[in-house]
Design an enzyme around this catalytic site. Sequence first.
Site, PDB file in Angstrom:
ATOM      1  N   LYS A  91      24.937  66.630  63.482  1.00  0.00           N
ATOM      2  CA  LYS A  91      24.215  67.478  62.533  1.00  0.00           C
ATOM      3  C   LYS A  91      24.221  68.955  62.959  1.00  0.00           C
ATOM      4  O   LYS A  91      24.509  69.287  64.118  1.00  0.00           O
ATOM      5  CB  LYS A  91      22.771  66.966  62.409  1.00  0.00           C
ATOM      6  CG  LYS A  91      22.658  65.580  61.764  1.00  0.00           C
ATOM      7  CD  LYS A  91      21.187  65.164  61.680  1.00  0.00           C
ATOM      8  CE  LYS A  91      21.025  63.870  60.901  1.00  0.00           C
ATOM      9  NZ  LYS A  91      19.585  63.506  60.752  1.00  0.00           N
ATOM     10  N   TYR A 106      21.750  60.393  51.309  1.00  0.00           N
ATOM     11  CA  TYR A 106      20.323  60.256  51.594  1.00  0.00           C
ATOM     12  C   TYR A 106      19.554  59.777  50.357  1.00  0.00           C
ATOM     13  O   TYR A 106      18.389  60.146  50.159  1.00  0.00           O
ATOM     14  CB  TYR A 106      19.755  61.593  52.093  1.00  0.00           C
ATOM     15  CG  TYR A 106      20.138  61.932  53.522  1.00  0.00           C
ATOM     16  CD1 TYR A 106      20.014  60.993  54.548  1.00  0.00           C
ATOM     17  CD2 TYR A 106      20.601  63.205  53.861  1.00  0.00           C
ATOM     18  CE1 TYR A 106      20.359  61.309  55.861  1.00  0.00           C
ATOM     19  CE2 TYR A 106      20.946  63.523  55.174  1.00  0.00           C
ATOM     20  CZ  TYR A 106      20.816  62.565  56.169  1.00  0.00           C
ATOM     21  OH  TYR A 106      21.144  62.870  57.471  1.00  0.00           O
ATOM     22  N   ASN A 122      17.427  66.043  64.381  1.00  0.00           N
ATOM     23  CA  ASN A 122      17.526  64.996  65.413  1.00  0.00           C
ATOM     24  C   ASN A 122      18.982  64.723  65.807  1.00  0.00           C
ATOM     25  O   ASN A 122      19.365  63.617  66.131  1.00  0.00           O
ATOM     26  CB  ASN A 122      16.787  63.725  64.968  1.00  0.00           C
ATOM     27  CG  ASN A 122      17.231  63.260  63.602  1.00  0.00           C
ATOM     28  OD1 ASN A 122      18.260  63.718  63.088  1.00  0.00           O
ATOM     29  ND2 ASN A 122      16.488  62.360  63.006  1.00  0.00           N
ATOM     30  N   HIS A 137      23.389  61.622  62.752  1.00  0.00           N
ATOM     31  CA  HIS A 137      23.171  60.507  61.833  1.00  0.00           C
ATOM     32  C   HIS A 137      23.975  59.329  62.352  1.00  0.00           C
ATOM     33  O   HIS A 137      25.090  59.501  62.859  1.00  0.00           O
ATOM     34  CB  HIS A 137      23.672  60.854  60.421  1.00  0.00           C
ATOM     35  CG  HIS A 137      23.816  59.617  59.557  1.00  0.00           C
ATOM     36  ND1 HIS A 137      22.756  59.055  58.886  1.00  0.00           N
ATOM     37  CD2 HIS A 137      24.890  58.812  59.305  1.00  0.00           C
ATOM     38  CE1 HIS A 137      23.173  57.958  58.256  1.00  0.00           C
ATOM     39  NE2 HIS A 137      24.465  57.795  58.487  1.00  0.00           N
ATOM     40  N   GLU A 197      29.443  54.124  54.115  1.00  0.00           N
ATOM     41  CA  GLU A 197      29.376  55.498  54.653  1.00  0.00           C
ATOM     42  C   GLU A 197      30.711  55.960  55.231  1.00  0.00           C
ATOM     43  O   GLU A 197      31.079  57.122  55.071  1.00  0.00           O
ATOM     44  CB  GLU A 197      28.255  55.595  55.701  1.00  0.00           C
ATOM     45  CG  GLU A 197      26.879  55.462  55.065  1.00  0.00           C
ATOM     46  CD  GLU A 197      25.724  55.567  56.044  1.00  0.00           C
ATOM     47  OE1 GLU A 197      25.965  55.688  57.266  1.00  0.00           O
ATOM     48  OE2 GLU A 197      24.568  55.530  55.594  1.00  0.00           O
TER      49      GLU A 197
HETATM   50  P1  IDP Z   1      17.580  57.865  60.522  1.00  0.00           P
HETATM   51  O1  IDP Z   1      18.454  59.101  60.565  1.00  0.00           O
HETATM   52  O2  IDP Z   1      16.920  57.606  61.846  1.00  0.00           O
HETATM   53  O3  IDP Z   1      18.315  56.654  59.982  1.00  0.00           O
HETATM   54  P2  IDP Z   1      16.220  58.059  57.927  1.00  0.00           P
HETATM   55  O4  IDP Z   1      14.862  57.496  57.648  1.00  0.00           O
HETATM   56  O5  IDP Z   1      17.391  57.358  57.335  1.00  0.00           O
HETATM   57  O6  IDP Z   1      16.362  58.170  59.530  1.00  0.00           O
HETATM   58  O7  IDP Z   1      16.195  59.582  57.468  1.00  0.00           O
HETATM   59  C1  IDP Z   1      17.395  60.312  57.412  1.00  0.00           C
HETATM   60  C2  IDP Z   1      17.154  61.687  57.990  1.00  0.00           C
HETATM   61  O8  IDP Z   1      16.188  62.375  57.198  1.00  0.00           O
HETATM   62  C3  IDP Z   1      16.569  61.703  59.392  1.00  0.00           C
HETATM   63  O9  IDP Z   1      17.529  61.514  60.416  1.00  0.00           O
HETATM   64  C4  IDP Z   1      15.975  63.083  59.439  1.00  0.00           C
HETATM   65  O10 IDP Z   1      16.973  64.072  59.646  1.00  0.00           O
HETATM   66  C5  IDP Z   1      15.415  63.222  58.029  1.00  0.00           C
HETATM   67  N1  IDP Z   1      14.007  62.778  57.938  1.00  0.00           N
HETATM   68  C6  IDP Z   1      13.559  61.506  57.894  1.00  0.00           C
HETATM   69  N2  IDP Z   1      12.218  61.467  57.806  1.00  0.00           N
HETATM   70  C7  IDP Z   1      11.813  62.761  57.798  1.00  0.00           C
HETATM   71  C8  IDP Z   1      10.523  63.394  57.718  1.00  0.00           C
HETATM   72  O11 IDP Z   1       9.479  62.754  57.638  1.00  0.00           O
HETATM   73  N3  IDP Z   1      10.507  64.754  57.726  1.00  0.00           N
HETATM   74  C9  IDP Z   1      11.651  65.510  57.813  1.00  0.00           C
HETATM   75  N4  IDP Z   1      12.877  64.954  57.877  1.00  0.00           N
HETATM   76  C10 IDP Z   1      12.962  63.602  57.882  1.00  0.00           C
HETATM   77 MG    MG Z   2      19.072  56.361  58.070  1.00  0.00          MG
END
Ligand code: IDP
Ligand code: MG
Length: 160
Positions: free
Chosen positions: A16, A56, A119, A122, A133
């Site tokens: 990312k 997403y 974070n 992905h 994907e």
């Molecule tokens: P993951 O990446 O751990 O699979 P997902 O729930 O699929 O998590 O969410 C995708 C991405 O959306 C996350 O990696 C993060 O970048 C963003 N995200 C998820 N939840 C939040 C939130 O509560 N606030 C801000 N960004 C979020």
């Molecule tokens: Mg995810």
Amino acid sequence: MSANQGVKERTLVLIKPDAIQRSLIGSITKRFESKGLKLVGMKMMSLDEAVLREHYAHIADKPFFAGLSKFMQSTPVVAMCWEGLEVVDAVRRITGITKAREAEAGSIRGDFAMSVSCNVIHASDSVDNAEVEVKRFFKADEIHSYDKSEYMHVYADDEL
Ligand code: IDP
Ligand code: MG
């Protein structure tokens, strides 16, 4: 390609924009290489709103989606396809949980990030999603098949 290096499972990883800005491409890629995974696709690409809405879809109606979309378009990302035995699960374990500041030490998010949204990577969360994907980010001729000589030391004979 020899019979014992047939496709096992593939998964998608995106490095990312926060990791691009923080010069972490090499450090992150190294983690997957050191684990013994085979890199079968890799490219830098810029994402648009349409592909992010698709990618997403499960969170597109959340209040943070607009900010996430802007963040994901702030630099190109590095898309990687990794191959290995039960690789989807293995990569999720290496990735760590979404809220990076609580992610387990030793995981990529645990070691390199503090944020929920920024974070660093992905990773596909299921075998079915990984298949969709990988196709979303790579054309068929961008995924490569080759023998990796270290496989005989990464896996036992009955796992190959
Ligand atoms: P993951 O990446 O751990 O699979 P997902 O729930 O699929 O998590 O969410 C995708 C991405 O959306 C996350 O990696 C993060 O970048 C963003 N995200 C998820 N939840 C939040 C939130 O509560 N606030 C801000 N960004 C979020
Ligand atoms: Mg995810």
